[in-house]
Design an enzyme around this catalytic site. Structure first.
Site: not given
Length: 247
Positions: A41, A43
């Site tokens: 991922d 953020d």
């Protein structure tokens, strides 16, 4: 006259000590799973959290609706899914609000401590690395260019369907020519990253810097991670201890 018993005879009744190798390596010991790729991922995982998601959700949903939906979804709010069925005008305003918060986040963009070192470790083991984010492509491009770290492929919000659907991770596995159970998904969200990884059939590692997911609120969530760390610096040890790192 004393009765003399041979060693061979005694061995029939007195069990011998286990050999050194048997004691350390029991026959039922399972081999390590093969790991050929890591998918991240962005953020809150590769970058320091810079978006005030609670404020963004309130701005899109309104305070009352935000509180109602949050109480019904302990793992978190899937704002992109929620607005998909809105009328076009309301949806346009929602996307503009989200994009505004994301632009503000780009101004404060910082790489997560340990991210560069982790990528260097994966490079040394020749392990592939990819990226899946619900942020826009522009944010992904800026991140990779600013910090000089490339992910291939790097799937942004423009790839549909997005997390927590398993499609992005399955797409990466197909492109790499690997099985989902040869890949681990690393992220900071139970509802997006862990759910995506588990639904695809891969391993998952949850980055929980503050211990928020230790709360009883998350005890009965549908998808739980295979591993949990408090920093990216812990991941190389987790991978080496539990996997055969094989490109």
């Amino acid at each position: 006259m004393p009765l003399l018993l041979s060693r061979a005879f005694l061995s029939l009744f007195v069990p011998s000590k286990p050999s050194f190798s048997m004691a350390l390596f029991p026959s039922n010991c399972s081999p390590k799973a093969r790991l050929r790729g890591v998918v991240f991922d962005m953020d809150g995982t590769l970058t320091v959290p810079a978006i005030d998601f609670a404020a963004m959700y309130r701005a899109v949903l309104g305070d009352d609706e935000y509180r109602r939906i949050k109480s019904e979804n302990p793992s978190g709010i899937d704002i992109l899914h929620l607005i998909e069925d809105w009328n076009p005008e309301k949806q346009r305003i929602a996307y503009e609000t989200i994009a505004d918060y994301e632009r503000q986040g780009l101004d404060r963009l910082q790489i997560m401590p340990g991210a560069a070192e982790l990528c260097g470790f994966l490079d040394s083991k020749k392990i592939r690395r990819g990226l899946i984010t619900r942020n826009v492509k522009m944010a992904v491009d800026i991140f990779q260019k600013r910090f000089g770290i490339a992910f291939s492929p790097a799937l942004s919000r423009e790839f549909r369907p997005y997390k927590p659907d398993p499609a992005p991770l399955l797409h990466i596995c197909s492109g790499w020519g690997v099985q989902p159970n040869e890949v681990i998904m690393v992220g900071d969200s139970l509802k997006d990253d862990v759910a995506c990884g588990k639904r695809a059939g891969g391993f998952t590692c949850l980055l929980d810097q503050t211990g928020r997911y230790d709360s009883p609120v998350y005890a009965n969530v549908e998808f739980k991670p295979d591993y949990k760390v408090t920093s990216l610096a812990e991941i190389p040890s987790v991978l080496e201890a539990n996997f055969e790192l094989s490109p």
